[in-house]
Write an enzyme that holds these catalytic residues in place. Structure first.
Site, short mmCIF file in Angstrom:
data_model
loop_
_atom_site.label_atom_id
_atom_site.label_comp_id
_atom_site.label_asym_id
_atom_site.label_seq_id
_atom_site.Cartn_x
_atom_site.Cartn_y
_atom_site.Cartn_z
CE LYS A 39 47.85 91.40 21.03
NZ LYS A 39 46.65 91.39 20.17
CE1 TYR A 57 48.10 90.23 24.71
CE2 TYR A 57 49.72 91.98 25.06
CZ TYR A 57 48.43 91.57 24.72
OH TYR A 57 47.49 92.52 24.35
P1 NAP Z 1 38.59 91.61 26.00
O1 NAP Z 1 37.76 92.65 26.62
O2 NAP Z 1 39.12 90.49 26.84
O3 NAP Z 1 37.78 90.98 24.75
C1 NAP Z 1 38.35 89.93 24.02
C2 NAP Z 1 37.48 89.64 22.82
O4 NAP Z 1 38.14 88.61 22.04
C3 NAP Z 1 36.12 89.09 23.19
O5 NAP Z 1 35.19 89.53 22.23
C4 NAP Z 1 36.31 87.57 23.07
O6 NAP Z 1 35.11 86.87 22.80
C5 NAP Z 1 37.25 87.52 21.88
N1 NAP Z 1 38.02 86.28 21.78
C6 NAP Z 1 38.94 85.78 22.64
N2 NAP Z 1 39.43 84.63 22.16
C7 NAP Z 1 38.83 84.39 20.99
C8 NAP Z 1 38.90 83.36 20.02
N3 NAP Z 1 39.73 82.30 20.18
N4 NAP Z 1 38.11 83.43 18.92
C9 NAP Z 1 37.27 84.49 18.75
N5 NAP Z 1 37.15 85.50 19.62
C10 NAP Z 1 37.92 85.44 20.73
O7 NAP Z 1 39.88 92.22 25.30
P2 NAP Z 1 40.23 93.72 24.81
O8 NAP Z 1 40.97 94.39 25.90
O9 NAP Z 1 39.06 94.38 24.19
O10 NAP Z 1 41.33 93.37 23.71
C11 NAP Z 1 41.03 93.31 22.32
C12 NAP Z 1 42.36 93.21 21.58
O11 NAP Z 1 43.15 94.34 21.90
C13 NAP Z 1 43.19 91.99 21.95
O12 NAP Z 1 43.85 91.49 20.81
C14 NAP Z 1 44.21 92.54 22.93
O13 NAP Z 1 45.38 91.77 22.97
C15 NAP Z 1 44.41 93.92 22.34
N6 NAP Z 1 44.95 94.89 23.27
C16 NAP Z 1 44.24 95.28 24.37
C17 NAP Z 1 44.80 96.24 25.22
C18 NAP Z 1 44.09 96.75 26.42
O14 NAP Z 1 44.70 97.58 27.13
N7 NAP Z 1 42.85 96.35 26.69
C19 NAP Z 1 46.07 96.76 24.95
C20 NAP Z 1 46.75 96.32 23.85
C21 NAP Z 1 46.18 95.40 23.00
P3 NAP Z 1 34.09 86.40 24.02
O15 NAP Z 1 33.47 87.67 24.55
O16 NAP Z 1 33.07 85.52 23.35
O17 NAP Z 1 34.92 85.72 25.03
#
Ligand code: NAP
Length: 243
Positions: free
Chosen positions: A160, A156
């Site tokens: 990133k 991961y």
């Molecule tokens: P999340 O709640 O798990 O949502 C993930 C989203 O990505 C969902 O809409 C999912 O679609 C979609 N997705 C996953 N795989 C995909 C694919 N192969 N093609 C198209 N869509 C896909 O995640 P989140 O926490 O909001 O994270 C969003 C981004 O922020 C990610 O890149 C994550 O690495 C980054 N991030 C998050 C955090 C955190 O603390 N939450 C921190 C740093 C970075 P479905 O709903 O259809 O499954």
């Protein structure tokens, strides 16, 4: 507030979490929005309905953004329905939680494909039209894990860090065409991803709480509204890190 009236945005992974909040914030600022998702159609349609209620156009577009053919089809569908994409937010991502000794080649390849290769595929599809019109905004959703220890695993971290390198490489080459490319590095935000694996990490955050998806969206909007800032990473971490 930045006025995005007449602009068309595409947000990957916008059915839930951070992507959902970004899609709605872009619509609140006036943009029409293509809402990409992988499998959760009901959630994506709810985001589209929320955007319609704001008086903006929106469509839900299913696509696995780790695949080139699916990304090409997603752009065709979005552009046919809404028009050429001015704003691209590469947000779709996965977090496979594994100890280092349990990490497989398949986990590594899958993480790189969904988190990093997808951003390349989407940027490649978006920039010809942005360049023609002399305006474009691209924002990658990176993570504090790009530069910090992170809690998910080295695969991961690598995905990133790669996103931020990708942003800088494109930023240097596209700024003369009016296109900016930046990254936002959040940690830790209350979403399904964090609740699935990092919920116990609250004690690591000096702010004493998880961030919200809306706070991340606010930073994305700031970057979309600025034509001079490019190749940068803006971090928001509740005081966990300052790089
Ligand atoms: P999340 O709640 O798990 O949502 C993930 C989203 O990505 C969902 O809409 C999912 O679609 C979609 N997705 C996953 N795989 C995909 C694919 N192969 N093609 C198209 N869509 C896909 O995640 P989140 O926490 O909001 O994270 C969003 C981004 O922020 C990610 O890149 C994550 O690495 C980054 N991030 C998050 C955090 C955190 O603390 N939450 C921190 C740093 C970075 P479905 O709903 O259809 O499954």
């Amino acid at each position: 507030m930045t006025d995005l009236t007449g602009r068309i945005a595409l947000v990957t992974g916008a059915s839930r979490g951070i992507g959902r909040a970004v899609a709605i914030a872009l619509a609140q600022a006036g943009a029409d929005v293509a809402v990409n998702y992988r499998e959760r159609a009901t959630e994506a349609i709810e985001v589209v309905e929320t955007i319609h209620a704001l008086g903006r156009r929106a469509i839900a577009v299913p696509a696995d953004v780790s695949r080139g053919d699916a990304v090409s089809e997603m752009f065709r569908t979005a552009e046919h329905a809404l028009g050429l994409i001015d704003i691209l937010v590469n947000n779709a991502g996965i977090a496979i939680f594994h100890d280092i000794d349990a990490l497989t080649e398949e986990d590594f390849d899958h993480t790189i494909a969904v988190n990093l290769k997808s951003a390349f595929l989407c940027i490649r599809a978006a920039i010809p039209h942005m360049r023609e019109r002399g305006w474009g905004r691209i924002v990658n959703i990176s993570s504090g894990a790009a530069r910090g220890a992170g809690g998910i695993g080295p695969h991961y971290n690598a995905s990133k860090a790669g996103m931020e390198g990708l942003a800088r490489g494109y930023a240097a080459r596209l700024v003369k065409h009016g296109i900016t490319v930046n990254s936002v590095a959040p940690s830790l935000i209350a979403t399904d991803m964090v609740q699935a694996g990092l919920a116990a990490s609250l004690s690591r955050i000096p702010a004493g709480r998880f961030g919200t998806s809306e706070e991340v969206a606010q930073v994305v909007l700031m970057l979309v509204g600025n034509g001079y800032m490019t190749g940068q990473t803006v971090a928001l971490s509740g005081g966990m890190s300052f790089n």
